[in-house]
Design an enzyme around this catalytic site. Structure first.
Site, PDB file in Angstrom:
ATOM      1  N   HIS A 113      23.062  58.051  33.989  1.00  0.00           N
ATOM      2  CA  HIS A 113      24.167  58.962  33.943  1.00  0.00           C
ATOM      3  C   HIS A 113      24.919  59.201  32.560  1.00  0.00           C
ATOM      4  O   HIS A 113      24.709  58.368  31.839  1.00  0.00           O
ATOM      5  CB  HIS A 113      25.325  58.336  34.926  1.00  0.00           C
ATOM      6  CG  HIS A 113      26.459  59.437  34.997  1.00  0.00           C
ATOM      7  ND1 HIS A 113      27.548  59.760  34.157  1.00  0.00           N
ATOM      8  CD2 HIS A 113      26.667  60.542  36.151  1.00  0.00           C
ATOM      9  CE1 HIS A 113      28.219  60.723  34.706  1.00  0.00           C
ATOM     10  NE2 HIS A 113      27.655  61.078  36.020  1.00  0.00           N
TER      11      HIS A 113
ATOM     12  N   GLU B  99      22.607  67.404  35.462  1.00  0.00           N
ATOM     13  CA  GLU B  99      23.951  67.502  35.368  1.00  0.00           C
ATOM     14  C   GLU B  99      24.199  67.775  33.973  1.00  0.00           C
ATOM     15  O   GLU B  99      24.186  66.629  33.002  1.00  0.00           O
ATOM     16  CB  GLU B  99      24.800  65.958  35.181  1.00  0.00           C
ATOM     17  CG  GLU B  99      24.364  65.419  36.856  1.00  0.00           C
ATOM     18  CD  GLU B  99      25.496  64.617  37.175  1.00  0.00           C
ATOM     19  OE1 GLU B  99      26.261  64.534  38.255  1.00  0.00           O
ATOM     20  OE2 GLU B  99      25.801  63.400  36.504  1.00  0.00           O
TER      21      GLU B  99
ATOM     22  N   GLU C   2      27.531  59.586  31.221  1.00  0.00           N
ATOM     23  CA  GLU C   2      28.449  58.520  30.680  1.00  0.00           C
ATOM     24  C   GLU C   2      28.114  57.160  30.633  1.00  0.00           C
ATOM     25  O   GLU C   2      28.536  56.448  29.575  1.00  0.00           O
ATOM     26  CB  GLU C   2      29.673  58.347  31.877  1.00  0.00           C
ATOM     27  CG  GLU C   2      30.539  59.718  32.082  1.00  0.00           C
ATOM     28  CD  GLU C   2      31.125  59.747  33.495  1.00  0.00           C
ATOM     29  OE1 GLU C   2      30.938  58.885  34.271  1.00  0.00           O
ATOM     30  OE2 GLU C   2      31.480  61.003  33.803  1.00  0.00           O
TER      31      GLU C   2
ATOM     32  N   GLY D 228      33.259  66.966  35.243  1.00  0.00           N
ATOM     33  CA  GLY D 228      34.863  66.951  35.241  1.00  0.00           C
ATOM     34  C   GLY D 228      35.389  67.989  34.417  1.00  0.00           C
ATOM     35  O   GLY D 228      36.705  67.654  34.451  1.00  0.00           O
TER      36      GLY D 228
ATOM     37  N   SER E 108      31.247  69.360  38.517  1.00  0.00           N
ATOM     38  CA  SER E 108      32.247  70.077  39.134  1.00  0.00           C
ATOM     39  C   SER E 108      31.782  70.580  40.348  1.00  0.00           C
ATOM     40  O   SER E 108      32.166  71.977  40.724  1.00  0.00           O
ATOM     41  CB  SER E 108      32.718  71.345  38.025  1.00  0.00           C
ATOM     42  OG  SER E 108      33.249  70.369  36.834  1.00  0.00           O
TER      43      SER E 108
ATOM     44  N   GLY F 167      31.057  63.993  41.617  1.00  0.00           N
ATOM     45  CA  GLY F 167      32.057  63.113  41.189  1.00  0.00           C
ATOM     46  C   GLY F 167      33.302  63.294  41.800  1.00  0.00           C
ATOM     47  O   GLY F 167      33.476  62.926  42.913  1.00  0.00           O
ATOM     48  N   GLY F 168      34.175  63.906  41.043  1.00  0.00           N
ATOM     49  CA  GLY F 168      35.511  64.086  41.477  1.00  0.00           C
ATOM     50  C   GLY F 168      35.724  64.457  43.123  1.00  0.00           C
ATOM     51  O   GLY F 168      36.669  63.720  43.789  1.00  0.00           O
TER      52      GLY F 168
ATOM     53  N   ASN G 141      29.337  60.304  43.330  1.00  0.00           N
ATOM     54  CA  ASN G 141      29.340  59.363  42.253  1.00  0.00           C
ATOM     55  C   ASN G 141      30.805  58.736  42.253  1.00  0.00           C
ATOM     56  O   ASN G 141      31.436  59.771  41.549  1.00  0.00           O
ATOM     57  CB  ASN G 141      28.809  59.578  41.100  1.00  0.00           C
ATOM     58  CG  ASN G 141      28.817  58.599  39.986  1.00  0.00           C
ATOM     59  OD1 ASN G 141      29.379  57.608  40.086  1.00  0.00           O
ATOM     60  ND2 ASN G 141      28.525  59.261  38.929  1.00  0.00           N
ATOM     61  N   TRP G 142      31.185  57.688  42.692  1.00  0.00           N
ATOM     62  CA  TRP G 142      32.621  57.481  42.876  1.00  0.00           C
ATOM     63  C   TRP G 142      33.186  57.035  41.243  1.00  0.00           C
ATOM     64  O   TRP G 142      34.204  56.693  41.039  1.00  0.00           O
ATOM     65  CB  TRP G 142      33.113  56.326  43.767  1.00  0.00           C
ATOM     66  CG  TRP G 142      32.965  56.796  45.065  1.00  0.00           C
ATOM     67  CD1 TRP G 142      32.415  58.076  45.569  1.00  0.00           C
ATOM     68  CD2 TRP G 142      33.264  56.091  45.998  1.00  0.00           C
ATOM     69  NE1 TRP G 142      32.370  58.016  46.898  1.00  0.00           N
ATOM     70  CE2 TRP G 142      32.835  56.893  47.380  1.00  0.00           C
ATOM     71  CE3 TRP G 142      33.767  54.797  46.516  1.00  0.00           C
ATOM     72  CZ2 TRP G 142      32.828  56.322  48.539  1.00  0.00           C
ATOM     73  CZ3 TRP G 142      33.823  54.208  47.904  1.00  0.00           C
ATOM     74  CH2 TRP G 142      33.453  55.072  48.711  1.00  0.00           C
ATOM     75  N   LYS G 143      32.360  56.592  40.297  1.00  0.00           N
ATOM     76  CA  LYS G 143      32.540  56.267  39.038  1.00  0.00           C
ATOM     77  C   LYS G 143      33.360  54.952  39.223  1.00  0.00           C
ATOM     78  O   LYS G 143      33.286  54.257  39.989  1.00  0.00           O
ATOM     79  CB  LYS G 143      33.347  57.533  38.080  1.00  0.00           C
ATOM     80  CG  LYS G 143      32.177  58.609  38.269  1.00  0.00           C
ATOM     81  CD  LYS G 143      32.567  59.621  37.435  1.00  0.00           C
ATOM     82  CE  LYS G 143      31.449  60.990  37.408  1.00  0.00           C
ATOM     83  NZ  LYS G 143      31.819  61.998  36.565  1.00  0.00           N
TER      84      LYS G 143
HETATM   85  P1  13P Z   1      32.316  65.916  38.619  1.00  0.00           P
HETATM   86  O1  13P Z   1      31.989  66.381  39.942  1.00  0.00           O
HETATM   87  O2  13P Z   1      33.703  65.345  38.775  1.00  0.00           O
HETATM   88  O3  13P Z   1      32.118  67.015  37.627  1.00  0.00           O
HETATM   89  O4  13P Z   1      31.561  64.810  38.227  1.00  0.00           O
HETATM   90  C1  13P Z   1      29.799  64.993  38.242  1.00  0.00           C
HETATM   91  C2  13P Z   1      29.205  63.690  37.870  1.00  0.00           C
HETATM   92  O5  13P Z   1      29.271  63.111  36.939  1.00  0.00           O
HETATM   93  C3  13P Z   1      28.262  63.136  39.122  1.00  0.00           C
HETATM   94  O6  13P Z   1      27.535  61.976  38.625  1.00  0.00           O
END
Ligand code: 13P
Length: 258
Positions: A94, A166, A96, A172, A212, A233-234, A9-11
């Site tokens: 998600h 999640e 967020e 994050g 994470s 994510g990251g 997920n590149w956000k």
């Molecule tokens: P991180 O891997 O950066 O914690 O993000 C997880 C995430 O929200 C994937 O959708």
């Protein structure tokens, strides 16, 4: 046997040029992996990522979808539009989006149906906040999100579904759930799906862990019986670390088969 699925997920990161380069860099690093690999760039980079991924074993997914196929909905993007760009997957609900954009379980339900209507596979995110965890409400929150967000599907649709557990406090932050805690919640989600859609659907649908995930910590998650992959994510923004996660997951699953 469920196929392992690792999704990035590149956000809100990467322009279309950067997306093309990331996919080009990723391709040789993941080779002909047996793991299903998905990258989810922002809407504006979907076409570039899909073109770069064309002919490879990397699929492309969106990060959201609107529940109508077309109409006067300024700023929204629909299933047929995503499909037209070459998407196969779509992240829905998600945390967020729930936190910053008021996404509700009722919205999630409509979006999941819209995704299936357009031939997209939803990756539906569920998970508790830190306060909910501390109050001992983890299973209760996940139950509500699954029961309300995934209501009204056919068993066949449910069997194709991807769910991502999640925990919000792990996103994050560098903190992860323990693999055993994640297995407990994910096993519980699979039982819920079994009650809603039958054992076959529950056995086939895939459930990921997210929060994470890094190359260094993916292995013990993949060793759990109900964890079928990760939503990253990251670490998915760097081709070397994302490929290391994919390749470690493949290695763990290969070892389990022997
Ligand atoms: P991180 O891997 O950066 O914690 O993000 C997880 C995430 O929200 C994937 O959708």
């Amino acid at each position: 046997m469920r196929r392992t699925i690792i999704a990035g997920n590149w956000k809100m990161y990467k322009t279309s040029g950067e997306a093309r380069r990331l996919v080009e860099d990723l391709k040789p690093l993941v080779g002909a992996s047996e793991v299903e690999i998905v990258v989810c760039p922002p809407f504006t980079a979907l076409a570039a990522a899909a073109n770069a991924a064309s002919g490879s074993n990397i699929s492309v997914g969106a990060q959201d979808i609107f529940w109508e196929d077309e109409g006067p909905y300024t700023g929204e993007v629909s299933g047929p539009m995503l499909k037209d760009l070459g998407c196969r997957f779509c992240i829905i609900g998600h945390s967020e989006r729930r936190q910053y954009f008021g996404e509700t379980d009722a919205n999630v339900r409509k979006k999941v149906r819209a995704a299936f209507r357009s031939g997209l596979i939803p990756i539906v995110c569920v998970g508790e906040t830190l306060a909910e965890r501390e109050e001992g409400k983890t299973l209760e929150v996940c139950r509500r999100q699954v029961e309300e967000g995934l209501e009204g599907l056919t068993s066949e649709e449910a069997s194709k579904l991807v769910v991502a557990y999640e925990p919000v406090w792990a996103i994050g932050t560098g903190r992860t759930a323990t693999p055993r805690d994640a297995q407990e919640v994910i096993g519980f989600i699979r039982e819920l799906i079994s009650k809603m859609y039958g054992e076959d659907a529950a056995r086939q649908c895939r459930i990921q862990y997210g929060g994470s995930v890094k190359p260094e910590n993916i292995a013990p998650f993949m060793e759990q019986p109900d964890i079928d992959g990760a939503l990253v994510g990251g670490a998915s923004l760097d081709p070397v670390s994302f490929a290391a996660i994919v390749n470690t997951a493949a290695e763990v699953k290969r070892r389990q088969k022997i």
